[in-house]
Enzyme design. Structure first.
Site, PDB file in Angstrom:
ATOM      1  N   CYS A   7       1.551  -1.315  -0.161  1.00 38.99           N
ATOM      2  CA  CYS A   7      -0.224   0.235   0.093  1.00 38.99           C
ATOM      3  C   CYS A   7       0.978   1.180  -0.257  1.00 38.99           C
ATOM      4  CB  CYS A   7      -0.865   0.033   0.907  1.00 38.99           C
ATOM      5  SG  CYS A   7      -0.094   0.270   2.458  1.00 38.99           S
ATOM      6  N   ARG A  13      -3.410  -0.682   5.257  1.00 40.64           N
ATOM      7  CA  ARG A  13      -4.322  -2.061   4.127  1.00 40.64           C
ATOM      8  C   ARG A  13      -3.254  -3.062   4.204  1.00 40.64           C
ATOM      9  NH1 ARG A  13      -5.244   2.117  -0.223  1.00 40.64           N
ATOM     10  NH2 ARG A  13      -3.173   3.031   0.826  1.00 40.64           N
ATOM     11  N   ASP A 121      -8.356   3.800   0.722  1.00 36.93           N
ATOM     12  CA  ASP A 121      -7.721   4.376   2.297  1.00 36.93           C
ATOM     13  C   ASP A 121      -8.275   4.565   3.666  1.00 36.93           C
ATOM     14  OD1 ASP A 121      -5.342   5.121   4.179  1.00 36.93           O
ATOM     15  OD2 ASP A 121      -4.461   6.725   2.011  1.00 36.93           O
TER      16      ASP A 121
HETATM   17  P1  4NP Z   1      -1.719   3.193   4.140  1.00 36.35           P
HETATM   18  O1  4NP Z   1      -2.293   4.351   5.069  1.00 36.35           O
HETATM   19  O2  4NP Z   1      -0.899   3.233   2.686  1.00 36.35           O
HETATM   20  O3  4NP Z   1      -2.683   1.654   4.480  1.00 36.35           O
HETATM   21  O4  4NP Z   1      -0.828   2.541   4.933  1.00 36.35           O
HETATM   22  C1  4NP Z   1      -1.855   5.188   4.474  1.00 36.35           C
HETATM   23  C2  4NP Z   1      -0.748   5.625   6.159  1.00 36.35           C
HETATM   24  C3  4NP Z   1      -0.080   6.546   5.917  1.00 36.35           C
HETATM   25  C4  4NP Z   1      -0.406   7.719   4.952  1.00 36.35           C
HETATM   26  C5  4NP Z   1      -1.097   7.715   3.671  1.00 36.35           C
HETATM   27  C6  4NP Z   1      -2.059   6.214   3.406  1.00 36.35           C
HETATM   28  N1  4NP Z   1      -0.072   8.644   5.160  1.00 36.35           N
HETATM   29  O5  4NP Z   1       0.034   9.956   4.286  1.00 36.35           O
HETATM   30  O6  4NP Z   1       1.080   9.368   5.936  1.00 36.35           O
END
Ligand code: 4NP
Length: 152
Positions: A7, A13, A121
Protein backbone atom coordinates in the site's frame (compact mmCIF):
# COMPACT_ATOMS: atom_id res chain seq x y z
CA UNK A 1 5.61 -19.36 -2.72
CA UNK A 2 6.34 -15.75 -1.72
CA UNK A 3 3.61 -13.09 -1.74
CA UNK A 4 3.98 -9.35 -1.01
CA UNK A 5 1.16 -6.94 -0.07
CA UNK A 6 1.76 -3.26 -0.92
CA UNK A 7 0.00 0.00 0.00
CA UNK A 8 1.20 3.60 0.43
CA UNK A 9 2.25 3.80 4.09
CA UNK A 10 2.55 0.11 5.07
CA UNK A 11 0.71 0.93 8.29
CA UNK A 12 -3.02 0.54 7.50
CA UNK A 13 -4.03 -1.71 4.58
CA UNK A 14 -1.06 -3.91 3.65
CA UNK A 15 -0.29 -4.94 7.27
CA UNK A 16 -3.89 -6.18 7.52
CA UNK A 17 -3.55 -7.98 4.17
CA UNK A 18 -0.30 -9.58 5.36
CA UNK A 19 -1.82 -10.72 8.66
CA UNK A 20 -5.00 -12.04 7.07
CA UNK A 21 -3.26 -13.96 4.26
CA UNK A 22 -0.68 -15.45 6.67
CA UNK A 23 -3.51 -16.77 8.83
CA UNK A 24 -4.96 -18.64 5.83
CA UNK A 25 -1.75 -20.30 4.57
CA UNK A 26 0.54 -22.98 5.99
CA UNK A 27 3.74 -21.34 7.32
CA UNK A 28 6.15 -23.95 5.99
CA UNK A 29 5.56 -23.37 2.29
CA UNK A 30 4.56 -19.69 2.08
CA UNK A 31 6.20 -16.37 2.84
CA UNK A 32 3.89 -13.37 3.18
CA UNK A 33 5.24 -9.86 3.72
CA UNK A 34 4.10 -6.25 3.19
CA UNK A 35 5.65 -2.93 2.18
CA UNK A 36 4.70 0.66 1.36
CA UNK A 37 5.54 2.60 -1.78
CA UNK A 38 6.32 5.65 0.41
CA UNK A 39 9.03 6.12 3.02
CA UNK A 40 6.64 7.84 5.45
CA UNK A 41 6.42 5.16 8.16
CA UNK A 42 9.63 3.14 8.03
CA UNK A 43 10.12 0.96 11.17
CA UNK A 44 6.76 2.04 12.60
CA UNK A 45 4.13 -0.30 14.04
CA UNK A 46 0.89 -0.66 12.08
CA UNK A 47 -1.71 2.07 12.73
CA UNK A 48 -3.46 1.59 16.11
CA UNK A 49 -6.79 1.17 14.29
CA UNK A 50 -5.41 -1.64 12.11
CA UNK A 51 -3.97 -3.37 15.18
CA UNK A 52 -7.38 -3.10 16.87
CA UNK A 53 -9.47 -4.38 13.98
CA UNK A 54 -7.04 -7.29 13.51
CA UNK A 55 -7.27 -8.10 17.23
CA UNK A 56 -11.06 -8.06 17.04
CA UNK A 57 -10.74 -10.80 14.39
CA UNK A 58 -8.20 -12.75 16.49
CA UNK A 59 -5.12 -11.66 14.51
CA UNK A 60 -2.01 -10.16 16.06
CA UNK A 61 -0.13 -7.88 13.65
CA UNK A 62 2.08 -6.15 16.24
CA UNK A 63 5.16 -8.07 15.02
CA UNK A 64 5.08 -5.97 11.83
CA UNK A 65 7.16 -2.83 11.13
CA UNK A 66 6.86 -0.43 8.21
CA UNK A 67 9.25 -0.80 5.30
CA UNK A 68 9.50 0.72 1.82
CA UNK A 69 8.98 -1.28 -1.37
CA UNK A 70 12.16 -1.57 -3.44
CA UNK A 71 13.22 -3.00 -6.80
CA UNK A 72 14.73 -6.07 -5.07
CA UNK A 73 11.22 -7.07 -4.06
CA UNK A 74 10.60 -8.04 -7.69
CA UNK A 75 13.31 -10.70 -7.24
CA UNK A 76 12.25 -11.78 -3.77
CA UNK A 77 8.50 -12.27 -4.45
CA UNK A 78 6.50 -14.16 -7.08
CA UNK A 79 3.26 -12.26 -6.52
CA UNK A 80 2.94 -8.60 -5.58
CA UNK A 81 -0.52 -7.31 -4.66
CA UNK A 82 -1.23 -3.57 -4.79
CA UNK A 83 -4.05 -2.33 -2.54
CA UNK A 84 -5.12 0.36 -5.04
CA UNK A 85 -4.43 1.66 -8.55
CA UNK A 86 -2.18 4.45 -7.26
CA UNK A 87 0.02 1.89 -5.45
CA UNK A 88 -0.06 -0.25 -8.62
CA UNK A 89 1.29 2.62 -10.74
CA UNK A 90 4.01 3.42 -8.21
CA UNK A 91 5.16 -0.21 -8.16
CA UNK A 92 5.13 -0.46 -11.97
CA UNK A 93 7.34 2.65 -12.19
CA UNK A 94 10.09 0.61 -10.48
CA UNK A 95 9.72 -2.45 -12.75
CA UNK A 96 12.78 -3.30 -14.88
CA UNK A 97 11.20 -5.65 -17.41
CA UNK A 98 7.94 -7.38 -18.44
CA UNK A 99 8.54 -10.20 -15.95
CA UNK A 100 8.57 -7.69 -13.05
CA UNK A 101 5.35 -6.14 -14.37
CA UNK A 102 3.65 -9.54 -14.69
CA UNK A 103 4.05 -10.17 -10.95
CA UNK A 104 1.96 -7.14 -9.95
CA UNK A 105 -1.81 -7.39 -9.48
CA UNK A 106 -4.60 -5.42 -7.86
CA UNK A 107 -5.78 -7.33 -4.77
CA UNK A 108 -9.49 -6.64 -5.39
CA UNK A 109 -9.22 -8.02 -8.94
CA UNK A 110 -9.04 -11.44 -7.25
CA UNK A 111 -12.70 -11.13 -6.23
CA UNK A 112 -14.91 -11.98 -9.23
CA UNK A 113 -17.30 -9.18 -10.27
CA UNK A 114 -16.43 -7.06 -7.24
CA UNK A 115 -17.76 -3.49 -7.31
CA UNK A 116 -14.44 -1.88 -6.26
CA UNK A 117 -10.95 -1.78 -7.79
CA UNK A 118 -9.31 0.05 -4.91
CA UNK A 119 -9.17 -0.81 -1.22
CA UNK A 120 -10.14 2.62 0.21
CA UNK A 121 -7.36 4.35 2.14
CA UNK A 122 -8.75 4.39 5.71
CA UNK A 123 -5.97 6.61 7.14
CA UNK A 124 -7.97 9.84 7.35
CA UNK A 125 -11.31 8.19 8.18
CA UNK A 126 -12.84 6.68 11.30
CA UNK A 127 -12.67 3.23 12.87
CA UNK A 128 -15.49 1.99 10.63
CA UNK A 129 -13.26 2.38 7.56
CA UNK A 130 -10.89 -0.19 9.05
CA UNK A 131 -13.63 -2.78 9.58
CA UNK A 132 -14.74 -2.23 5.98
CA UNK A 133 -11.15 -2.69 4.75
CA UNK A 134 -10.76 -5.83 6.90
CA UNK A 135 -13.87 -7.42 5.37
CA UNK A 136 -12.84 -6.83 1.75
CA UNK A 137 -9.26 -7.98 2.39
CA UNK A 138 -10.54 -11.10 4.16
CA UNK A 139 -12.63 -11.96 1.10
CA UNK A 140 -9.77 -11.28 -1.35
CA UNK A 141 -7.22 -13.18 0.77
CA UNK A 142 -9.49 -16.20 1.01
CA UNK A 143 -9.44 -16.42 -2.80
CA UNK A 144 -5.67 -15.73 -2.98
CA UNK A 145 -5.05 -18.47 -0.40
CA UNK A 146 -7.21 -21.01 -2.23
CA UNK A 147 -5.47 -20.31 -5.56
CA UNK A 148 -1.99 -20.33 -4.00
CA UNK A 149 -2.64 -23.63 -2.24
CA UNK A 150 -3.77 -25.21 -5.52
CA UNK A 151 -0.83 -23.99 -7.62
CA UNK A 152 1.92 -24.48 -5.02
P1 4NP B 1 -1.84 2.80 4.07
O1 4NP B 1 -2.50 4.15 4.64
O2 4NP B 1 -1.27 3.15 2.71
O3 4NP B 1 -3.00 1.87 3.98
O4 4NP B 1 -0.79 2.38 5.07
C1 4NP B 1 -1.78 5.35 4.74
C2 4NP B 1 -0.95 5.57 5.79
C3 4NP B 1 -0.27 6.77 5.89
C4 4NP B 1 -0.43 7.75 4.93
C5 4NP B 1 -1.25 7.51 3.86
C6 4NP B 1 -1.94 6.31 3.76
N1 4NP B 1 0.25 8.97 5.06
O5 4NP B 1 0.05 9.85 4.19
O6 4NP B 1 1.03 9.15 6.01
Amino acid sequence: MKILMVCLGNICRSPLAEGILKSKLPKDSFTVDSAGTSNYHINELPDRRSIEVAKKHNLDITNQRGRQFSTEDFDAFELIYAMDTSNYKNIIKLARNPEDISKVKLILDEIPEYELKDVPDPYYGGENGFENVFKMLDLACQIVAEKATLTR
